[in-house]
Design a protein around this motif. Structure first.
Motif, PDB file in Angstrom:
ATOM      1  N   ARG A 113       0.836  -1.204   0.000  1.00 23.60           N
ATOM      2  CA  ARG A 113       0.000   0.000   0.000  1.00 23.60           C
ATOM      3  C   ARG A 113       0.870   1.252   0.000  1.00 23.60           C
ATOM      4  O   ARG A 113       0.584   2.223  -0.715  1.00 23.60           O
ATOM      5  N   VAL A 114       1.932   1.243   0.810  1.00 26.37           N
ATOM      6  CA  VAL A 114       2.833   2.398   0.859  1.00 26.37           C
ATOM      7  C   VAL A 114       3.476   2.619  -0.509  1.00 26.37           C
ATOM      8  O   VAL A 114       3.543   3.748  -1.007  1.00 26.37           O
ATOM      9  N   LEU A 115       3.931   1.533  -1.123  1.00 21.59           N
ATOM     10  CA  LEU A 115       4.658   1.635  -2.394  1.00 21.59           C
ATOM     11  C   LEU A 115       3.785   2.203  -3.507  1.00 21.59           C
ATOM     12  O   LEU A 115       4.291   2.860  -4.427  1.00 21.59           O
ATOM     13  N   THR A 116       2.487   1.979  -3.437  1.00 20.60           N
ATOM     14  CA  THR A 116       1.597   2.419  -4.510  1.00 20.60           C
ATOM     15  C   THR A 116       0.896   3.743  -4.182  1.00 20.60           C
ATOM     16  O   THR A 116      -0.066   4.121  -4.859  1.00 20.60           O
ATOM     17  N   THR A 117       1.376   4.454  -3.172  1.00 19.65           N
ATOM     18  CA  THR A 117       0.785   5.757  -2.837  1.00 19.65           C
ATOM     19  C   THR A 117       0.951   6.730  -4.006  1.00 19.65           C
ATOM     20  O   THR A 117       1.999   6.761  -4.660  1.00 19.65           O
ATOM     21  N   ASP A 118      -0.066   7.524  -4.251  1.00 14.83           N
ATOM     22  CA  ASP A 118      -0.008   8.554  -5.295  1.00 14.83           C
ATOM     23  C   ASP A 118       1.173   9.490  -5.031  1.00 14.83           C
ATOM     24  O   ASP A 118       1.287  10.049  -3.932  1.00 14.83           O
ATOM     25  N   PRO A 119       2.075   9.673  -5.989  1.00 14.07           N
ATOM     26  CA  PRO A 119       3.248  10.543  -5.785  1.00 14.07           C
ATOM     27  C   PRO A 119       2.890  11.959  -5.355  1.00 14.07           C
ATOM     28  O   PRO A 119       3.630  12.586  -4.587  1.00 14.07           O
ATOM     29  N   HIS A 120       1.744  12.466  -5.849  1.00 19.48           N
ATOM     30  CA  HIS A 120       1.325  13.813  -5.444  1.00 19.48           C
ATOM     31  C   HIS A 120       1.041  13.850  -3.947  1.00 19.48           C
ATOM     32  O   HIS A 120       1.400  14.817  -3.255  1.00 19.48           O
ATOM     33  N   GLN A 121       0.403  12.800  -3.448  1.00 22.87           N
ATOM     34  CA  GLN A 121       0.120  12.751  -2.007  1.00 22.87           C
ATOM     35  C   GLN A 121       1.416  12.639  -1.211  1.00 22.87           C
ATOM     36  O   GLN A 121       1.571  13.279  -0.172  1.00 22.87           O
ATOM     37  N   VAL A 122       2.346  11.824  -1.696  1.00 23.25           N
ATOM     38  CA  VAL A 122       3.644  11.706  -1.020  1.00 23.25           C
ATOM     39  C   VAL A 122       4.311  13.069  -0.928  1.00 23.25           C
ATOM     40  O   VAL A 122       4.764  13.488   0.157  1.00 23.25           O
ATOM     41  N   ALA A 123       4.370  13.789  -2.029  1.00 30.13           N
ATOM     42  CA  ALA A 123       5.027  15.095  -2.043  1.00 30.13           C
ATOM     43  C   ALA A 123       4.337  16.069  -1.103  1.00 30.13           C
ATOM     44  O   ALA A 123       4.996  16.813  -0.353  1.00 30.13           O
ATOM     45  N   THR A 124       3.009  16.079  -1.125  1.00 28.68           N
ATOM     46  CA  THR A 124       2.260  17.001  -0.265  1.00 28.68           C
ATOM     47  C   THR A 124       2.537  16.734   1.210  1.00 28.68           C
ATOM     48  O   THR A 124       2.793  17.660   1.994  1.00 28.68           O
ATOM     49  N   GLU A 125       2.510  15.473   1.589  1.00 30.65           N
ATOM     50  CA  GLU A 125       2.679  15.135   2.996  1.00 30.65           C
ATOM     51  C   GLU A 125       4.121  15.306   3.450  1.00 30.65           C
ATOM     52  O   GLU A 125       4.383  15.730   4.580  1.00 30.65           O
ATOM     53  N   VAL A 126       5.083  14.984   2.588  1.00 34.96           N
ATOM     54  CA  VAL A 126       6.494  15.159   2.957  1.00 34.96           C
ATOM     55  C   VAL A 126       6.798  16.650   3.143  1.00 34.96           C
ATOM     56  O   VAL A 126       7.487  17.045   4.096  1.00 34.96           O
ATOM     57  N   ARG A 127       6.307  17.486   2.250  1.00 34.88           N
ATOM     58  CA  ARG A 127       6.536  18.934   2.394  1.00 34.88           C
ATOM     59  C   ARG A 127       5.895  19.457   3.685  1.00 34.88           C
ATOM     60  O   ARG A 127       6.468  20.306   4.369  1.00 34.88           O
ATOM     61  N   ARG A 128       4.719  18.959   4.006  1.00 35.40           N
ATOM     62  CA  ARG A 128       4.047  19.391   5.237  1.00 35.40           C
ATOM     63  C   ARG A 128       4.843  18.990   6.472  1.00 35.40           C
ATOM     64  O   ARG A 128       4.863  19.713   7.469  1.00 35.40           O
ATOM     65  N   ALA A 129       5.524  17.850   6.398  1.00 36.60           N
ATOM     66  CA  ALA A 129       6.326  17.381   7.535  1.00 36.60           C
ATOM     67  C   ALA A 129       7.638  18.143   7.679  1.00 36.60           C
ATOM     68  O   ALA A 129       8.305  18.050   8.717  1.00 36.60           O
ATOM     69  N   PRO A 150       8.321  21.825   7.179  1.00 38.18           N
ATOM     70  CA  PRO A 150       7.928  23.207   6.856  1.00 38.18           C
ATOM     71  C   PRO A 150       9.117  24.148   6.696  1.00 38.18           C
ATOM     72  O   PRO A 150       8.989  25.203   6.068  1.00 38.18           O
ATOM     73  N   ASN A 151      10.272  23.802   7.245  1.00 43.19           N
ATOM     74  CA  ASN A 151      11.446  24.672   7.164  1.00 43.19           C
ATOM     75  C   ASN A 151      12.398  24.290   6.039  1.00 43.19           C
ATOM     76  O   ASN A 151      13.524  24.790   5.972  1.00 43.19           O
ATOM     77  N   GLY A 152      11.959  23.396   5.159  1.00 44.11           N
ATOM     78  CA  GLY A 152      12.791  22.990   4.037  1.00 44.11           C
ATOM     79  C   GLY A 152      13.091  21.505   4.054  1.00 44.11           C
ATOM     80  O   GLY A 152      13.242  20.896   5.120  1.00 44.11           O
ATOM     81  N   LEU A 153      13.190  20.913   2.876  1.00 48.98           N
ATOM     82  CA  LEU A 153      13.399  19.477   2.751  1.00 48.98           C
ATOM     83  C   LEU A 153      14.850  19.098   3.003  1.00 48.98           C
ATOM     84  O   LEU A 153      15.772  19.794   2.579  1.00 48.98           O
ATOM     85  N   THR A 154      15.047  17.983   3.685  1.00 48.64           N
ATOM     86  CA  THR A 154      16.374  17.381   3.776  1.00 48.64           C
ATOM     87  C   THR A 154      16.683  16.696   2.453  1.00 48.64           C
ATOM     88  O   THR A 154      15.796  16.527   1.600  1.00 48.64           O
TER      89      THR A 154
END
Length: 334
Positions: A91-107, A109-113
């Protein structure tokens, strides 16, 4: 505050589930910050010797330190009552890439590692590597302990499910955590970053006990996930206790017999016969017979709760265990 509002059918559709990925997510925090997860410090110390050579930079990226938000795609509420690891990883592997990007950016907030950026910029490669790290973490640090964790979770679900059926929602929901309460047809969770009311609308509420949620509760309400509360199960404080750490069981076994001593020691909280049998890996009939002997001896008492009888140690039973422990401690110091 986040409130889940129940309609006519929502209590009937409230269900329990076990999630390996919730445990995986929480274990990362417990490993990284053992001083804030004291209950799991013995596990963290054990795990430290097994993590050498393990890559987990992507795990650190999706469960970032001191974050107010963790991506839901990493540990989605399970569809099945007893979810299996491989199915959840798929289920994790097939997550929509847009959702992955949205949630990672939200986690972040001060910039991506750098690791987080891989999941956003190259989701196909990033997600493959993330799932590989999840599987390696599980195999090294959780699989060897899973039987004990699973037994505790199944015991919790059996007891709380009976509570919900026999006593009602107030009893079943009010002790999910200090921040959770049942009031006026709603489950309310005190939260820092959310103030909303979720209409369950016939979906029911998913309750997910997770050992590594301690000492917190994790409410989930964002689409597309089913509304859920991940909470700390009862008995988690005893999860990493060494077997017979105080030496009492040997003496009690000589006095009462091994199985009867195990029954008495296991009654650290009121429990029904079937749940106790599951915890001990014994037949319900055998456990029931031992309980009746201990009850006649005045070491165990029972009280009815709905359709079930809950058994617990009496004052005499507690005193017998204290005496056995004191004698074992004294013998060990000679």
């Amino acid at each position: 505050m986040l409130a889940y509002r129940f309609g006519h059918d929502d209590l009937l559709r409230t269900r329990f589930a076990i999630s390996p990925l919730m445990e995986l997510s929480g274990s990362i925090q417990a490993f990284r910050e053992p001083e804030q997860h004291a209950v799991h410090a013995p596990w963290a110390a054990w795990a430290r010797d097994r993590i050498t050579g393990l890559d987990w930079d992507l795990l650190d990226a999706v469960v970032p330190p001191n974050s107010a938000y963790y991506p839901d795609f990493f540990s989605p509420p399970p569809h099945e009552p007893k979810a299996q690891l491989e199915g959840e990883l798929s289920r994790v592997l097939t997550t929509d890439p847009h959702q992955v990007a949205t949630e990672v950016r939200r986690a972040h907030p001060n910039g991506l590692t750098d690791a987080a950026r891989l999941l956003v910029d190259d989701p196909e490669r990033g997600m493959r590597q993330l799932v590989a790290q999840m599987r390696a973490w599980w195999d090294a640090l959780l699989a060897p302990k899973w039987d004990a964790i699973l037994a505790m979770l199944e015991s919790e679900i059996a007891q709380r499910g009976r509570q919900l059926a026999d006593v009602g929602p107030a009893a079943a929901f009010d002790d999910l955590g200090e921040r959770v309460r049942w009031r006026d047809g709603r489950v309310e969770v005190d939260t820092v970053n959310s103030d909303a009311e979720v209409d369950l609308a016939g979906r029911g509420l998913l309750l997910v006990p997770a050992a590594f949620a301690w000492p917190d509760v994790w409410p989930m309400s964002d689409p597309p996930w089913q509304p859920a509360i991940v909470y700390t199960p009862r008995g988690v404080a005893d999860l990493w206790a060494p077997e017979d750490a105080d030496g009492a069981s040997g003496a009690l076994a000589e006095l009462l017999g091994a199985r009867r001593a195990a029954v008495l020691l296991a009654l650290d909280r009121p429990v029904a016969t079937l749940e106790l049998a599951a915890r001990l890996g014994a037949s319900a009939a055998g456990v029931s017979a031992h309980l009746q002997v201990l009850r006649r001896a005045g070491l165990v008492g029972g009280r009815r709760a709905g359709r079930h009888v809950l058994y617990g140690r009496t004052r005499a039973g507690d005193q017998l265990i204290r005496t056995a422990r004191a004698a074992a401690t004294e013998a060990s110091t000679r």
